[in-house]
Enzyme design. Sequence first.
Site, PDB file in Angstrom:
ATOM      1  N   ASP A 194      48.118  39.098  33.356  1.00  0.00           N
ATOM      2  CA  ASP A 194      47.480  40.336  32.969  1.00  0.00           C
ATOM      3  C   ASP A 194      47.633  40.072  31.237  1.00  0.00           C
ATOM      4  OD1 ASP A 194      46.982  43.429  32.097  1.00  0.00           O
ATOM      5  OD2 ASP A 194      47.675  43.502  34.532  1.00  0.00           O
ATOM      6  N   HIS A 269      47.988  47.134  28.632  1.00  0.00           N
ATOM      7  CA  HIS A 269      47.744  46.913  30.029  1.00  0.00           C
ATOM      8  C   HIS A 269      48.749  46.419  30.600  1.00  0.00           C
ATOM      9  CE1 HIS A 269      45.337  45.777  33.348  1.00  0.00           C
ATOM     10  NE2 HIS A 269      44.549  47.080  33.380  1.00  0.00           N
ATOM     11  N   SER A 633      43.314  49.027  38.130  1.00  0.00           N
ATOM     12  CA  SER A 633      44.310  48.290  37.740  1.00  0.00           C
ATOM     13  C   SER A 633      45.791  49.182  38.127  1.00  0.00           C
ATOM     14  CB  SER A 633      44.151  48.291  36.130  1.00  0.00           C
ATOM     15  OG  SER A 633      43.235  47.316  35.715  1.00  0.00           O
TER      16      SER A 633
END
Length: 895
Positions: A194, A269, A633
Amino acid sequence: MGSFDLKHLMLLFWFVLVVPYCLCEEDDSDDSSSAVYIVSLRNSPASHYYGELREMGSNGFQVKNGGGGGGDASSSGRIQFHKPRYGNATKTNKRYGSYVAQVHDSLLKKVLKGEKYLKLYSYHYLINGFAVLVTQQQAEKLARSSEVSNVVLDFSVRTATTHTPQFLGLPQGAWSQEGGFEAAGEGVVIGFVDTGIDPTHPSFADNKSEHPYPVPAHFNGVCEVTRDFPSGSCNRKLVGARHFAASAITRGIFNSTQDYASPFDGDGHGTHTAAVAAGNHGIPVIVAGHHFGNASGMAPRSHVAVYKALYKSFGGFAADVVAAIDQAAQDGVDIISLSITPNRRPPGVATFFNPIDMALLSAVKAGIFVVQAAGNTGPSPTSVSSFSPWIFTVGAASHDRIYSNSMFLGNNVTIPGVGLAPGTSVGKLYTLVHAHHALNNDTADPDDMYVNECQDASKFSKDLVRDNLLMCSYSIRFVLGLSTIKQTLGMAKNLSAAGVVFYMDPFVIGYQINAVPMKMPGIIIASTNDSKILMQYYNSSLEVDAVSKKVTKFGAVASICGGLKANYSNAAPKVMYYSARGPDPEDTLPHEADILKPNLLAPGNLIWAAWSSLGTDSVDFQGENFAIMSGTSMAAPHVAGLAALVRQKFPNFSPTAVASALSTTASQHDKNGGPIMAQRSYASADLNLSPATPFDMGSGFLNATGALNPGLIFDSTAVSSMENYFVSMAFPVCHMVKDKLPQQQVGVDLETGYDDYMAFLCGINGSAPVVLNYTGQNCWSYNSTVYGADLNLPSITISKLNQSRVVQRTVQNVAGNETYSVGWSAPYGVSVSVSPTHFTIAGGEKQVLSVLMNATANSSVASFGRIGLFGDQGHVLSVPLSVIVKISSNNNTVS
């Protein structure tokens, strides 16, 4: 995409329209221009050895997994194989990695004699190959080498909770079975590919409990130390962290000040997804000064390993992602979580044969469970971005917590809205003042088309705004990030406004707004129709001077009811409109895929989780420690965390067994007992609902507690089409094939399914040379063809049912002795018969089920059914049936 909004959608549209031309230009450029290529060699990677390969030298030094394809890391050593406990027991060390890197260097020097090139990575664990910056002419030279099997141009990829543990029933269910949250997931390492992680976040501290974290003995990763990621960043919770950016750096787009040349997360994120799966339990969620509860990951005691390969400013590239996956597998992670998707689907057989999917296939062979986000390209059919059968693909669903506020107008009309904001004083109405009517006449330009967005305090009169509700336009510029709510709120505070009301610009169509934290009273009117009602009331209440055209009286008044308190009455789960849908894109070609995608639904909408202290992915959460985000996600790490609980309870479960436990126990109903619904459009999503099909939700919605007690497991034994032929011929008289196995304990060793997946790949028309190139294995060694429907998956998908077909599924009992009855519902236009209809099965025993399907009507419309297995000890398994094209033997056409 982590937080899905119209900005990402517009960027996606831009990509679809523009990028193909960019790629063509790159492909057709002159030979002097350089690009990154991923080169695979014919010799197999280390992980393709079944078992633990040790090379014993004369000095007694052991090298695990020595030898590329021939196992000849040292001519003086002898090679021994040892069967691992379950899959991922193979490791490599620096000596073997250095040896393979030297082999790659020698090949490059030999093929590109005296020419300039730059090798970025050597892959040796999951892929035997390297990433290199070369010209197209040099890439062609490498492709002609007898030692090289495949050369692929690098491609780009993109990124695709306080209440969800309760919604999933973890505290009283799965966690209690594992000894409570203090033990849930302990010893299991989840690897995240990620945007990195913020190691200072309390969600990843190892001192939040009196029960010390153990050191996972099977993990041998390292913690990269940089200025941004200093020594001590890792601990017994965050056990490893690295970053990979070589491909991005060679393109000249890496900005070290913005993207951080370290595992540190400058986006947010990666921190968010890691916390969803494995964040510590009981961490207070405080945003904009408001307390929204306490956060916990799905497996709060599991360990986190981070492999940063994506970045805020540009996304990522396959060469870096493959390097991250390869390293994660070497380090010994048990699960890989990928909240990323490719920017475009490769054509033809390359759908499955791309470097990322091939690396993940090797990871599965090594015993690693791989979970990936389905993508945020829904609700169109065949929009899934993750479709390989060895990858567990997760779609996004809502959960029952929503934040909503409302606005009460002086004409007794109430308008709903969104916003994590406090309300105005109870019982008091405030004057509404539109931004266009609150201008400072000395400095503001009334023709400024952006003035209504309320971004610049100098343009407004404090006397007109003070103690009133300022009305501002939520325009497309907010969607694109050019204007921000944070800026508006700061301006309103400077002007002493009582609150802010955002009305929806009519040009913002089909945009679903997430809740936004506000420190002062505020509301976003998300509906354009409701915004029109507000504007009509406001305009009708104005008094305007006939000569000067200036407002002499603001007659509209209103109050804001705060949205800080959550509401749990929402019907949930439902499939979110952005969640990518099946069928698998290759189902358009008969026998090419026949794989149900997505595999499962998990919570993905409005998910609270940790946020990087310097994260910039969402302007609204800059400087905050938590953020509420939406997207597939967020769904994928929910499954990664729960897979850790399954792996903890069943340490010998293979990836296919973990996938089976998650799938067969899934729920097909919402919390009110009705069918799970699916949003079908962007605009007015909740007004366009219909019952979800398996192509929307896979097997259903995640059942955390059920997955820890599945009863039966679909192992990885596939049945060839030729065997199916004989079964179909004998079906009327031979109803059951039973494989008696010795009595075994729960947690029996189950195969990873690698050979079945290889047979499946070999069954794709024209794939044999590609299989050889990527894996170094000949398809002739797989003496039976396995189509997608023949894989022993906990689902059955037939893209083209030509009259009739028999498929088989094998289940294995991982519980005690039990008697099962079998029931089913048939898809439209299909008759179904399952044999046997009853069976008794002992612990460790296997049972073969034969499913006969006959087309009773011609139809090209997909239809769906389900097979249920009901045990007398309480186990219930559900297997979805999907048939797209039906061709009946009854042809009524008259010539």
